[in-house]
Scaffold this active site. Structure first.
Site, PDB file in Angstrom:
ATOM      1  N   PHE A 123      -0.913  -0.697  12.538  1.00 55.06           N
ATOM      2  CA  PHE A 123      -1.739  -0.198  11.437  1.00 55.06           C
ATOM      3  C   PHE A 123      -2.215  -1.284  10.455  1.00 55.06           C
ATOM      4  O   PHE A 123      -3.410  -1.388  10.153  1.00 55.06           O
ATOM      5  CB  PHE A 123      -0.987   0.900  10.660  1.00 55.06           C
ATOM      6  CG  PHE A 123      -1.767   1.425   9.493  1.00 55.06           C
ATOM      7  CD1 PHE A 123      -2.768   2.370   9.669  1.00 55.06           C
ATOM      8  CD2 PHE A 123      -1.533   0.953   8.210  1.00 55.06           C
ATOM      9  CE1 PHE A 123      -3.517   2.834   8.596  1.00 55.06           C
ATOM     10  CE2 PHE A 123      -2.278   1.406   7.128  1.00 55.06           C
ATOM     11  CZ  PHE A 123      -3.267   2.350   7.323  1.00 55.06           C
ATOM     12  N   ASN A 124      -1.296  -2.091   9.910  1.00 57.38           N
ATOM     13  CA  ASN A 124      -1.691  -3.044   8.855  1.00 57.38           C
ATOM     14  C   ASN A 124      -2.719  -4.056   9.356  1.00 57.38           C
ATOM     15  O   ASN A 124      -3.517  -4.576   8.573  1.00 57.38           O
ATOM     16  CB  ASN A 124      -0.471  -3.790   8.301  1.00 57.38           C
ATOM     17  CG  ASN A 124       0.420  -2.888   7.474  1.00 57.38           C
ATOM     18  OD1 ASN A 124      -0.010  -1.832   7.013  1.00 57.38           O
ATOM     19  ND2 ASN A 124       1.674  -3.296   7.301  1.00 57.38           N
ATOM     20  N   THR A 135       2.828  -5.977   2.841  1.00 58.38           N
ATOM     21  CA  THR A 135       3.294  -4.861   3.668  1.00 58.38           C
ATOM     22  C   THR A 135       2.194  -3.813   3.847  1.00 58.38           C
ATOM     23  O   THR A 135       2.478  -2.647   4.117  1.00 58.38           O
ATOM     24  CB  THR A 135       4.558  -4.210   3.058  1.00 58.38           C
ATOM     25  OG1 THR A 135       4.242  -3.737   1.748  1.00 58.38           O
ATOM     26  CG2 THR A 135       5.719  -5.179   2.982  1.00 58.38           C
ATOM     27  N   ASP A 168       0.845  -1.204   0.000  1.00 60.53           N
ATOM     28  CA  ASP A 168       0.000   0.000   0.000  1.00 60.53           C
ATOM     29  C   ASP A 168       0.883   1.258   0.000  1.00 60.53           C
ATOM     30  O   ASP A 168       0.826   2.051   0.927  1.00 60.53           O
ATOM     31  CB  ASP A 168      -0.942   0.004   1.224  1.00 60.53           C
ATOM     32  CG  ASP A 168      -0.202   0.044   2.555  1.00 60.53           C
ATOM     33  OD1 ASP A 168       0.989  -0.359   2.608  1.00 60.53           O
ATOM     34  OD2 ASP A 168      -0.790   0.507   3.552  1.00 60.53           O
ATOM     35  N   ASP A 177       6.928   1.006   1.969  1.00 60.89           N
ATOM     36  CA  ASP A 177       6.561   0.036   0.919  1.00 60.89           C
ATOM     37  C   ASP A 177       7.406   0.311  -0.333  1.00 60.89           C
ATOM     38  O   ASP A 177       7.859  -0.626  -1.007  1.00 60.89           O
ATOM     39  CB  ASP A 177       5.090   0.195   0.509  1.00 60.89           C
ATOM     40  CG  ASP A 177       4.129   0.041   1.664  1.00 60.89           C
ATOM     41  OD1 ASP A 177       3.574  -1.041   1.847  1.00 60.89           O
ATOM     42  OD2 ASP A 177       3.941   1.029   2.414  1.00 60.89           O
ATOM     43  N   HIS A 219       9.831   0.096   8.426  1.00 61.60           N
ATOM     44  CA  HIS A 219       9.104  -1.157   8.654  1.00 61.60           C
ATOM     45  C   HIS A 219       9.183  -2.170   7.502  1.00 61.60           C
ATOM     46  O   HIS A 219       9.652  -3.300   7.673  1.00 61.60           O
ATOM     47  CB  HIS A 219       7.610  -0.866   8.858  1.00 61.60           C
ATOM     48  CG  HIS A 219       7.284   0.116   9.919  1.00 61.60           C
ATOM     49  ND1 HIS A 219       7.366  -0.180  11.260  1.00 61.60           N
ATOM     50  CD2 HIS A 219       6.832   1.399   9.860  1.00 61.60           C
ATOM     51  CE1 HIS A 219       6.965   0.861  11.974  1.00 61.60           C
ATOM     52  NE2 HIS A 219       6.645   1.833  11.146  1.00 61.60           N
ATOM     53  N   ASP A 220       8.622  -1.786   6.344  1.00 65.30           N
ATOM     54  CA  ASP A 220       8.290  -2.795   5.323  1.00 65.30           C
ATOM     55  C   ASP A 220       9.489  -3.532   4.714  1.00 65.30           C
ATOM     56  O   ASP A 220       9.387  -4.739   4.436  1.00 65.30           O
ATOM     57  CB  ASP A 220       7.438  -2.152   4.219  1.00 65.30           C
ATOM     58  CG  ASP A 220       6.075  -1.729   4.747  1.00 65.30           C
ATOM     59  OD1 ASP A 220       5.680  -2.216   5.821  1.00 65.30           O
ATOM     60  OD2 ASP A 220       5.408  -0.908   4.089  1.00 65.30           O
ATOM     61  N   ASN A 223      -2.261   2.948   3.343  1.00 68.92           N
ATOM     62  CA  ASN A 223      -1.678   4.248   3.678  1.00 68.92           C
ATOM     63  C   ASN A 223      -2.439   5.394   3.013  1.00 68.92           C
ATOM     64  O   ASN A 223      -2.483   6.500   3.537  1.00 68.92           O
ATOM     65  CB  ASN A 223      -0.203   4.291   3.253  1.00 68.92           C
ATOM     66  CG  ASN A 223       0.661   3.488   4.201  1.00 68.92           C
ATOM     67  OD1 ASN A 223       0.431   3.481   5.406  1.00 68.92           O
ATOM     68  ND2 ASN A 223       1.653   2.797   3.660  1.00 68.92           N
TER      69      ASN A 223
HETATM   70  C1  BDR Z   1       2.918  -0.123   8.604  1.00 68.31           C
HETATM   71  O1  BDR Z   1       1.901   0.859   8.410  1.00 68.31           O
HETATM   72  C2  BDR Z   1       2.153   1.617   7.265  1.00 68.31           C
HETATM   73  O2  BDR Z   1       1.912   2.963   7.505  1.00 68.31           O
HETATM   74  C3  BDR Z   1       3.565   1.334   6.853  1.00 68.31           C
HETATM   75  O3  BDR Z   1       3.695   1.377   5.441  1.00 68.31           O
HETATM   76  C4  BDR Z   1       3.830  -0.047   7.394  1.00 68.31           C
HETATM   77  O4  BDR Z   1       3.450  -1.043   6.469  1.00 68.31           O
HETATM   78  C5  BDR Z   1       3.604   0.149   9.926  1.00 68.31           C
HETATM   79  O5  BDR Z   1       2.690   0.046  10.972  1.00 68.31           O
HETATM   80 CA    CA Z   2       2.932  -0.489   4.190  1.00 71.49          CA
END
Ligand code: BDR
Ligand code: CA
Length: 313
Positions: A167-168, A126, A12, A17, A241-242, A41
């Protein structure tokens, strides 16, 4: 010649990402079969555009498939514009977009590609897990044919949207429930490890100095990302993160793993969307997830650096 590992990137984009796509595109160990895109996102229109922008900029000819515009059950799509901005990829200025997404829906591409495979594809999600869960529900025969899912999401400790949830996962907790309970071998690269790879300004400078196209994209993306991470979370280096997903496929020693029985909280109020990971094995249930509990931070930045260097000019 060593056989390349086939992967499908489900994402996303999103700053991190985008860097994950960059990392995958840099490696001759991977065969990227396609990029499936989901809302997360930002809205699906924007995340698809962003995936195409990144591929076009880096000369990556991967097909891009637009997927689900909203969660499986809940009506409202959660977005993260506080972190990723109005476009979902604020910061860099991209040339005019000339590429288009493929005509086929991401979920149908996933089903078709996995069904025709020899069970040798790894999926690296991701973003919210909507596309993957929808594919599993539409064609359950894909489940035993997925070699592994290596995802960014969740946390066995704290969340980043609520004290409990990441979040994801919270963006489509029902989809996460489908995927986590599917039986597919699953590696969870959660906040527990991604919050250890903080992209401090020294790292941004180190990567910028590589001096090619990929380096400037990395630096422009992370400069914006760090600004919003500072505003929202107060730290000077945002967690990258990703790219932990693809980096861990390229470098199998990168992560320390602990298998845990893990369930998604799809009923709670305060802890809705939490990945409940049974760290101590209280439940006596068979672990279903390889949870990443530590990461070799130096090796991670070396992997990112090597990925950027692999691009020409
Ligand atoms: C995740 O949330 C998104 O905002 C980032 O791309 C990542 O995949 C982190 O919590
Ligand atoms: Ca992401």
């Amino acid at each position: 010649m060593v056989k390349k590992q086939k992967i499908i990137i489900d994402c996303d984009p999103g700053h991190d990402d985008a860097i994950n796509i960059m990392l995958a595109g840099s490696s001759d160990k991977l065969d990227v079969l396609g990029i499936t895109v989901v809302a997360g996102n930002q809205t699906i229109e924007k995340t698809v555009k962003n995936a195409l922008r990144v591929c076009q900029y880096l000369d990556l000819s991967y097909p891009v498939y637009a997927g689900c515009p909203q969660p499986m059950i809940r009506a409202r799509q959660m977005i993260a514009d506080d972190i990723h901005g109005e476009t979902g990829l604020d910061g860099p200025v991209f040339p005019e977009l000339t590429r288009n997404a493929e005509d086929i829906h991401a979920v149908l591409f996933l089903i078709d590609t996995i069904m025709k495979s020899e069970g040798d594809i790894i999926i690296t999600p991701t973003g919210p897990l909507t596309n993957i869960a929808m594919a599993m529900r539409l064609e359950p025969k894909i489940v035993p044919k997925i070699k592994r899912i290596v995802l960014m999401g969740g946390s066995y400790q704290m969340g980043n949207v609520t004290p409990a949830a990441e979040f994801n996962i919270i963006a489509d907790a029902d989809a996460a429930h489908v995927v986590f309970s599917s039986g597919v071998p699953l590696t969870m690269c959660g906040l527990d490890v991604t919050r250890k790879v903080l992209c401090f300004p020294e790292i941004v400078d180190r990567m910028r100095k590589i001096g090619n196209k990929a380096a400037s994209l990395f630096a422009d993306l992370m400069t914006y990302f760090n600004k919003s991470q500072k505003e929202v979370f107060g730290w000077d280096g945002g967690p990258l993160h990703d790219p932990v997903t693809v980096a861990s496929i390229l470098e199998p020693e990168l992560l320390k793993i602990k298998p845990m029985y893990t369930e998604i909280d799809i009923r709670g109020l305060g802890s809705y969307g939490r990945t409940n990971c049974d760290y101590f094995g209280y439940s006596k249930r068979t672990p279903n997830v390889d949870v990443a509990i530590d990461i070799d931070v130096e090796k991670f930045w070396d992997t990112i650096g090597a990925g950027i260097k692999a691009y020409s000019a």
